[in-house]
Design an enzyme around this catalytic site. Sequence first.
Site, short mmCIF file in Angstrom:
data_model
loop_
_atom_site.label_atom_id
_atom_site.label_comp_id
_atom_site.label_asym_id
_atom_site.label_seq_id
_atom_site.Cartn_x
_atom_site.Cartn_y
_atom_site.Cartn_z
N HIS A 240 0.81 -1.23 0.00
CA HIS A 240 0.00 0.00 0.00
C HIS A 240 0.85 1.28 0.00
O HIS A 240 0.64 2.17 -0.81
CB HIS A 240 -0.93 0.03 1.22
N LYS A 331 -0.21 0.01 13.82
CA LYS A 331 -1.49 -0.33 14.47
C LYS A 331 -1.52 0.35 15.83
O LYS A 331 -0.48 0.67 16.40
CB LYS A 331 -1.56 -1.84 14.70
C1 BG6 Z 1 -4.78 -4.59 4.72
C2 BG6 Z 1 -3.85 -5.01 5.84
O1 BG6 Z 1 -4.20 -4.85 3.48
O2 BG6 Z 1 -5.03 -3.19 4.85
C3 BG6 Z 1 -4.45 -4.69 7.19
O3 BG6 Z 1 -3.60 -6.41 5.73
C4 BG6 Z 1 -4.86 -3.24 7.26
O4 BG6 Z 1 -3.55 -5.02 8.23
C5 BG6 Z 1 -5.69 -2.83 6.05
O5 BG6 Z 1 -5.61 -3.06 8.45
C6 BG6 Z 1 -5.92 -1.33 6.03
O6 BG6 Z 1 -6.84 -1.01 5.01
P1 BG6 Z 1 -7.77 0.27 5.13
O7 BG6 Z 1 -8.48 0.32 3.82
O8 BG6 Z 1 -8.67 0.05 6.31
O9 BG6 Z 1 -6.85 1.42 5.35
#
Ligand code: BG6
Length: 484
Positions: A240, A331
């Site tokens: 991401h 987190k």
């Molecule tokens: C996921 C991760 O790809 O993305 C998670 O595995 C994380 O750990 C999540 O919580 C976050 O996504 P978003 O869309 O809630 O920011």
Amino acid sequence: MAARVIPVDPFDLVIFGGTGDLARRKILPGLYRRFHAGQMPDTARIIGAARSEMSSDEYREFVRAAVIEFVSPALCEAEQVAAFLSRLAYVAIDARGDGGWAALKSEVRGDVVQAFYFSVAPGLFGDLAERLHAHGIAGPDARIVVEKPFGRDAASARALNQSLAAHFREEQIYRIDHYLGKETVQNLMAVRFGNVLFEPLWNAQFVDHIQISVAETVGVGGRGEYYDKSGAMRDMVQNHLMQLLCLIAMEPPNRFEPDAVRDEKLKVIRALEPVPADDIVRGQYRSEGDLPGYLDEVGSPESRTESFIALKVQVANWRWNGTPFYLRTGKRMAARLSEIVVVFKEPPHAIFGDEAGSEANKLVIRLQPDEGMTLTVTIKEPGPGGMRLIEVPLDMSFAEALGPENAEMPDAYERLIMDVIRGNQTLFMRGDEVEAAWRWTDPLIEAWEKRGDRPKPYRPGTSGPEDALALLHRDGRRWRDLEA
Ligand code: BG6
């Protein structure tokens, strides 16, 4: 101005892992919302496939419950839900054996768009690809959709790519990174390449540094077993945050087309410098009060996996030479917030004198919550008493600017699944891009594992370990507050 909906072509979408958590929380509710918006043609069908034996009627009840739980009640009129459910079927399938494949073949039509969503453990990707091929189910233009984690290092990602490539061409493979489906992420490209305002300044001459923060308030919860083998680097940075960095740093593609965009992103990944140990801070959240700490949640008191990471990254090319990108994600932090901050340089010469003060312009791109952008500009503090400069925001919340009917942005999954049906790979990762991202990540992870580094503990509800603040302080910079 209501959002325009352009229906897609008729399709059959098979969801392997159709009873799993992702299907229940994201894929099926997302499909329902697209159906409700009128984007799904009357003949579209969705086929759930999983190991459990159940009838199509039982599956429809499962999907009904998922829709009611995850879609806003205002969109759940009984007739609409019933009409959506009538497009569903279920087939019990054995991914590693022959059971169910003949039944699946009889469900999937040959004259519509075929899409197969592998919402299963990556260990099954190769088996599914092989059986779809062996049983003659997937036609020559069928699409397959695969979820992260796409490998845990470059070697495993390459092996996964090879197992898919044995039966499908690259243009049939859609590797999802759901961050690319977020409205603001696409807007980032619109802002950069649809305006003349920013692009001339988008380089090391005018940009002091860039911050990318993805903070979450949740802990690892029930995902401890998966998470402890990954950590924030593999779970968030390799995919991401890397994608966000690419979109910020890439050169303008000549067209907004899949390979043109992905070629430019790949060049950014290849230009990333190795990160020295001093430029990486890893953390683990502690327990506090009733809140369990990371080690309690994963049930492994010796774990050295990070639930937080901050890095200073350099992109070695002409555009970005000397402009650091600071990345952080974790987190159990102070706020749930994802944003990119482009911090511009201060004017080269202070004509108002030192007493007037000065501020650098900042462009803040908020992914969540309250998607939007803020540009801070310097103005004169109103009133008599000389020239004092202050910073004011030019604020744009998309929900406010575009009106209430657009306030609820489509979820990333909805948009991405519709792109699969349309055959548009722009917002999906190409195989070489994923492997290149791992090639940059692998040596960093290997180095801290070899050194036996322990992550620094941090208090829940904070911005991570103190050292992450120091990472910028020592460069004379500071993170934007998470709760600003
Ligand atoms: C996921 C991760 O790809 O993305 C998670 O595995 C994380 O750990 C999540 O919580 C976050 O996504 P978003 O869309 O809630 O920011």
